[in-house]
Design a protein around this motif. Structure first.
Motif, short mmCIF file in Angstrom:
data_model
loop_
_atom_site.label_atom_id
_atom_site.label_comp_id
_atom_site.label_asym_id
_atom_site.label_seq_id
_atom_site.Cartn_x
_atom_site.Cartn_y
_atom_site.Cartn_z
N ASP A 207 0.83 -1.20 0.00
CA ASP A 207 0.00 0.00 0.00
C ASP A 207 0.87 1.26 0.00
O ASP A 207 2.10 1.19 -0.06
N SER A 208 0.21 2.41 0.07
CA SER A 208 0.93 3.69 -0.01
C SER A 208 1.82 3.94 1.20
O SER A 208 2.71 4.79 1.15
N ARG A 209 1.58 3.22 2.29
CA ARG A 209 2.38 3.39 3.50
C ARG A 209 3.59 2.44 3.54
O ARG A 209 4.33 2.42 4.52
N GLY A 210 3.73 1.65 2.48
CA GLY A 210 4.84 0.71 2.43
C GLY A 210 4.58 -0.60 3.12
O GLY A 210 5.46 -1.47 3.17
N ARG A 211 3.37 -0.80 3.63
CA ARG A 211 3.03 -2.07 4.25
C ARG A 211 2.74 -3.07 3.14
O ARG A 211 2.11 -2.75 2.14
N ALA A 212 3.19 -4.32 3.35
CA ALA A 212 3.10 -5.27 2.25
C ALA A 212 2.84 -6.69 2.74
O ALA A 212 3.18 -7.05 3.87
N LEU A 213 2.23 -7.46 1.85
CA LEU A 213 1.99 -8.89 2.08
C LEU A 213 2.51 -9.64 0.86
O LEU A 213 2.23 -9.26 -0.28
N ALA A 214 3.25 -10.71 1.12
CA ALA A 214 3.71 -11.59 0.05
C ALA A 214 2.78 -12.79 0.00
O ALA A 214 2.58 -13.47 1.01
N VAL A 215 2.19 -13.03 -1.17
CA VAL A 215 1.18 -14.07 -1.33
C VAL A 215 1.72 -15.18 -2.22
O VAL A 215 2.23 -14.92 -3.31
N LYS A 216 1.59 -16.41 -1.74
CA LYS A 216 1.93 -17.58 -2.54
C LYS A 216 0.76 -18.54 -2.48
O LYS A 216 0.41 -19.04 -1.41
N GLY A 217 0.14 -18.77 -3.61
CA GLY A 217 -1.06 -19.58 -3.62
C GLY A 217 -2.15 -18.92 -2.81
O GLY A 217 -2.44 -17.74 -2.98
N ALA A 218 -2.76 -19.67 -1.90
CA ALA A 218 -3.86 -19.14 -1.09
C ALA A 218 -3.40 -18.62 0.26
O ALA A 218 -4.24 -18.31 1.11
N TRP A 219 -2.07 -18.47 0.46
CA TRP A 219 -1.56 -18.16 1.79
C TRP A 219 -0.63 -16.96 1.78
O TRP A 219 -0.04 -16.61 0.76
N ILE A 220 -0.53 -16.32 2.94
CA ILE A 220 0.44 -15.25 3.13
C ILE A 220 1.79 -15.90 3.42
O ILE A 220 1.96 -16.61 4.41
N ALA A 221 2.76 -15.66 2.54
CA ALA A 221 4.09 -16.22 2.72
C ALA A 221 4.96 -15.34 3.61
O ALA A 221 5.89 -15.83 4.25
#
Length: 200
Positions: free
Chosen positions: A7-21
């Motif tokens: 997002d614009s605040r630099g917060r991030a999620l790495a997604v692999k398949g159906a899960w948060i990696a």
């Protein structure tokens, strides 16, 4: 393939398949996962919303097809307006699918329902993967935008490593602006790792 949503605040999620990696700051995740695809969204990344009025919005309302807009409008039809329609299983199923898509467009990642008695609606909700149980009726005013229901807004559980990849991004500066402007500010919704809504 691993995809990083930020997002614009630099917060991030790495997604692999159906899960948060992985979860953290964008720069850290990019360094930790070279070669990952990166999607940068305007606004804030959230766990996504829970709509508490699943039965009311999907089993007790009809969501008009866009081709019916001239005759029926675009808002969900209930009460006498719904009773005046000739409803069969195919029409109920199509209405439920449109209703679910409109919920996704409002950042909904879970829909709270008591037992759904309409088989066509039940099947559509089951296939969506959005359903969760509820006990009793929640009160408030059923709305596609949970911020307009008159009830405290509920978010899904926080996203972290090894949790299900369900979240939504809203084009606002912070949570206060989201509460003021509502869920119509949603720009992206991810469910089971799939980008199921993207604002054009």
């Amino acid at each position: 393939m691993l995809t990083i949503h930020a997002d614009s605040r630099g917060r991030a999620l790495a997604v692999k398949g159906a899960w948060i990696a992985d979860a953290g700051q964008l720069a850290d995740l990019v360094a930790a996962h070279p070669g990952a695809r990166v999607r940068e969204w305007p606004g804030i990344l959230t766990p996504g919303l829970i709509n508490l009025h699943g039965n009311e919005l999907l089993e007790q309302a009809y969501h008009p097809d866009p081709r019916e807009a001239d005759e029926l409008g675009t808002e969900p039809l209930t009460g006498d307006a719904l009773a005046a329609l000739a409803m069969d299983d195919a029409r109920w199923a199509a209405s439920a699918r449109r209703g679910l898509q409109r919920m996704l467009a409002h950042g909904t990642v879970r829909v709270a329902c008591e037992e759904l008695r309409n088989r066509a609606v039940r099947d559509a909700v089951h296939r969506s993967g959005l359903a969760m149980g509820r006990l009793g009726r929640p009160g408030g005013t059923p709305s596609l935008d949970p911020y307009r229901s008159g009830l405290p807004v509920e978010f899904a559980e926080p996203r972290e490593r090894d949790s299900a990849a369900r979240f939504a991004v809203f084009d606002v500066q912070d949570e206060a602006e989201l509460a003021e402007r509502g869920a119509g500010t949603c720009v992206a919704t991810v469910v089971e790792g799939r980008l199921v809504y993207r604002r054009r």
